[in-house]
Design a protein around this motif. Structure first.
Motif, PDB file in Angstrom:
ATOM      1  N   THR A   8     -15.667   4.908 -23.576  1.00 51.73           N
ATOM      2  CA  THR A   8     -14.123   3.796 -23.918  1.00 51.73           C
ATOM      3  C   THR A   8     -13.226   4.513 -24.521  1.00 51.73           C
ATOM      4  OG1 THR A   8     -15.776   2.235 -25.138  1.00 51.73           O
ATOM      5  CG2 THR A   8     -15.307   1.542 -23.062  1.00 51.73           C
ATOM      6  N   ASP A   9     -12.114   4.456 -24.629  1.00 53.31           N
ATOM      7  CA  ASP A   9     -11.134   4.892 -25.703  1.00 53.31           C
ATOM      8  C   ASP A   9     -11.356   4.265 -27.172  1.00 53.31           C
ATOM      9  OD1 ASP A   9     -10.340   6.737 -24.496  1.00 53.31           O
ATOM     10  OD2 ASP A   9      -8.657   6.148 -23.572  1.00 53.31           O
ATOM     11  N   ASP A  10     -11.527   5.035 -28.354  1.00 52.05           N
ATOM     12  CA  ASP A  10     -11.896   3.850 -29.245  1.00 52.05           C
ATOM     13  C   ASP A  10     -11.156   5.220 -30.285  1.00 52.05           C
ATOM     14  OD1 ASP A  10     -12.573   2.913 -31.153  1.00 52.05           O
ATOM     15  OD2 ASP A  10     -14.534   3.385 -31.207  1.00 52.05           O
ATOM     16  N   HIS A  11     -10.672   4.394 -31.488  1.00 48.49           N
ATOM     17  CA  HIS A  11      -9.210   4.844 -32.706  1.00 48.49           C
ATOM     18  C   HIS A  11     -10.157   4.383 -33.781  1.00 48.49           C
ATOM     19  CE1 HIS A  11      -6.774   6.826 -29.898  1.00 48.49           C
ATOM     20  NE2 HIS A  11      -6.677   5.342 -29.136  1.00 48.49           N
ATOM     21  N   ASP A  46      -8.638  21.407 -36.847  1.00 48.11           N
ATOM     22  CA  ASP A  46      -8.362  22.712 -37.344  1.00 48.11           C
ATOM     23  C   ASP A  46      -9.010  23.479 -35.733  1.00 48.11           C
ATOM     24  OD1 ASP A  46      -8.405  21.580 -39.522  1.00 48.11           O
ATOM     25  OD2 ASP A  46      -9.961  20.649 -39.788  1.00 48.11           O
ATOM     26  N   THR A  47      -9.797  23.068 -34.533  1.00 47.29           N
ATOM     27  CA  THR A  47     -10.131  23.702 -33.942  1.00 47.29           C
ATOM     28  C   THR A  47      -9.219  24.458 -32.642  1.00 47.29           C
ATOM     29  OG1 THR A  47     -10.794  21.960 -32.908  1.00 47.29           O
ATOM     30  CG2 THR A  47     -12.632  23.038 -34.413  1.00 47.29           C
ATOM     31  N   ALA A  48      -9.403  25.902 -31.896  1.00 45.90           N
ATOM     32  CA  ALA A  48      -8.962  25.968 -31.308  1.00 45.90           C
ATOM     33  C   ALA A  48      -9.670  25.985 -29.392  1.00 45.90           C
ATOM     34  CB  ALA A  48      -8.576  27.512 -30.740  1.00 45.90           C
ATOM     35  N   GLY A  49      -9.242  24.725 -28.642  1.00 43.11           N
ATOM     36  CA  GLY A  49     -10.032  24.694 -27.314  1.00 43.11           C
ATOM     37  C   GLY A  49     -11.430  23.386 -28.395  1.00 43.11           C
ATOM     38  N   ASN A  71      -7.956  13.935 -36.618  1.00 40.74           N
ATOM     39  CA  ASN A  71      -7.498  14.039 -35.412  1.00 40.74           C
ATOM     40  C   ASN A  71      -8.449  14.982 -34.171  1.00 40.74           C
ATOM     41  OD1 ASN A  71      -4.607  12.917 -35.930  1.00 40.74           O
ATOM     42  ND2 ASN A  71      -4.300  15.166 -36.396  1.00 40.74           N
ATOM     43  N   ILE A  72      -9.588  14.221 -33.883  1.00 43.22           N
ATOM     44  CA  ILE A  72     -10.700  14.822 -33.869  1.00 43.22           C
ATOM     45  C   ILE A  72     -10.870  14.005 -31.775  1.00 43.22           C
ATOM     46  CG2 ILE A  72     -13.181  14.689 -33.355  1.00 43.22           C
ATOM     47  CD1 ILE A  72     -13.112  15.253 -36.465  1.00 43.22           C
ATOM     48  N   ILE A  91     -13.291   9.831 -26.807  1.00 42.11           N
ATOM     49  CA  ILE A  91     -12.841   9.245 -27.246  1.00 42.11           C
ATOM     50  C   ILE A  91     -12.696  10.101 -28.085  1.00 42.11           C
ATOM     51  CG2 ILE A  91     -14.814   7.027 -27.151  1.00 42.11           C
ATOM     52  CD1 ILE A  91     -16.205   8.440 -30.130  1.00 42.11           C
ATOM     53  N   THR A  92     -11.377   9.320 -29.007  1.00 42.65           N
ATOM     54  CA  THR A  92     -10.284   9.850 -29.479  1.00 42.65           C
ATOM     55  C   THR A  92     -10.692   8.967 -31.173  1.00 42.65           C
ATOM     56  OG1 THR A  92      -8.369   9.017 -29.581  1.00 42.65           O
ATOM     57  CG2 THR A  92      -9.092  10.911 -28.520  1.00 42.65           C
TER      58      THR A  92
END
Length: 322
Positions: A8-11, A46-49, A71-72, A91-92
């Motif tokens: 489920t979406d999470d912050h 910090d990552t591309a893709g 911002n993961i 999840i973010t």
């Protein structure tokens, strides 16, 4: 097959070195159709893709978190035993913070001199935006002694009053400070050393003139020894008065050596002169007086009055002079 979200979406923010997420909530519509493998990936600022985390038959895995990434998004998809894939579920969360706050003591600085019984200690403390400092701690010690708490602060500004009233004067005080953030990351100490607490003025000892000394000239001198245990002597001040009934008058102000000339011309002879001296140090502490009393200023020779014989007199015998 029915596609269902694995997460489920999470912050939230995490600090620990591993993140465990279980995807066993996947359900299958048809009997005999089972999940055979899982794939986890993440991306961040910090990552591309997306970057793989792990894959395999287990519904959960350990993730060695990258340090201080923000911002993961973590996503997962599953494959069943007939080869069908689910859609990605994600999840973010704001980020991973493994870095503690950085503390810099503003005051006291190294080699600070303190001449009061209270003093404000303060520090600059920084942490990653959005995480925030939780608690700042200030401590002190004398020399290599044990540390004692000054204060614990739970909010900005990071300052408090250090009470010195019960502490002895000394020139080897140290202060340290550090902080933790809201995730429990504990920062390194910052130190201020060689701090002097000195609330006592210099000690003066008047050498000349001493009590009951005789002075028989218009020009004399005054001198003293002056010492201070923890600070530099700044200025010595010499004063005199003709008697306890007179006001004190300045002789001189000396910055060392602590002596100067004393001009007595214009002042009457007396046996009740007094001289005193005191000094201040580089912190402004003023020391006690050292005083000499009963000083005799006598610049007049004996007066002789011939009483006998009188003028124009004659004595037939021996004459006695008095």
């Amino acid at each position: 097959m029915k596609n269902e979200s694995v997460f489920t979406d999470d912050h939230y923010v995490i600090r620990r070195s591993t993140l465990l997420k279980d995807a066993n909530a996947v359900k299958h519509k048809w009997a005999g159709i089972n999940t055979s493998s899982y794939m986890y990936e993440y991306n961040s600022t910090d990552t591309a893709g997306f970057t793989p985390i792990c894959s395999g038959a287990g519904s959960s895995c350990n993730w060695s978190l990258p340090a201080d990434t923000y911002n993961i998004t973590v996503r997962c998809k599953v494959q069943d035993n007939v080869g069908y894939n689910s859609s990605w579920a994600a999840i973010t969360f704001p980020g991973i913070d493994n870095t503690a706050p950085v503390t810099t003591i503003i005051q006291p600085q190294n080699s600070t001199n303190i001449s009061a019984s209270t003093y404000i200690v303060n520090a600059s403390i920084t942490d990653h935006p959005g995480i925030g400092v939780s608690t700042a701690v200030f401590d002190y010690r004398v020399g290599d002694g044990g540390w004692n708490n000054i204060c614990t602060i739970t909010g900005s500004p990071y300052n408090c009053t250090w009470s010195l009233a019960a502490l002895p004067d000394h020139n080897q005080y140290q202060v340290r400070a550090r902080a933790n953030d809201t995730l429990g990351n504990l920062g390194e100490y910052d130190y201020a050393i060689n701090i002097t607490i000195d609330r006592q003025g210099p000690v003066s000892a008047l050498l000349h003139p001493s009590s009951l000394e005789n002075i028989s000239a218009d020009m004399s001198y005054v001198n003293a020894t002056i010492s201070d245990l923890y600070s530099e002597v700044s200025t010595a001040m010499f004063y005199f008065r003709e008697s306890p009934a007179h006001d004190w008058k300045s002789i001189c102000t000396a910055a060392g050596p602590y002596n100067c000339s004393w001009n007595l011309s214009g002042y009457e002879d007396s046996g009740a002169y007094q001289v005193r001296v005191n000094a201040n140090d580089s912190l402004g502490n003023i020391g006690a007086y050292s005083t000499s009393t009963g000083i005799i200023v006598d610049r007049t020779g004996p007066a002789i009055y011939l009483e006998k014989p009188q003028d124009s007199t004659w004595s037939p015998g021996n004459a006695v002079f008095y």
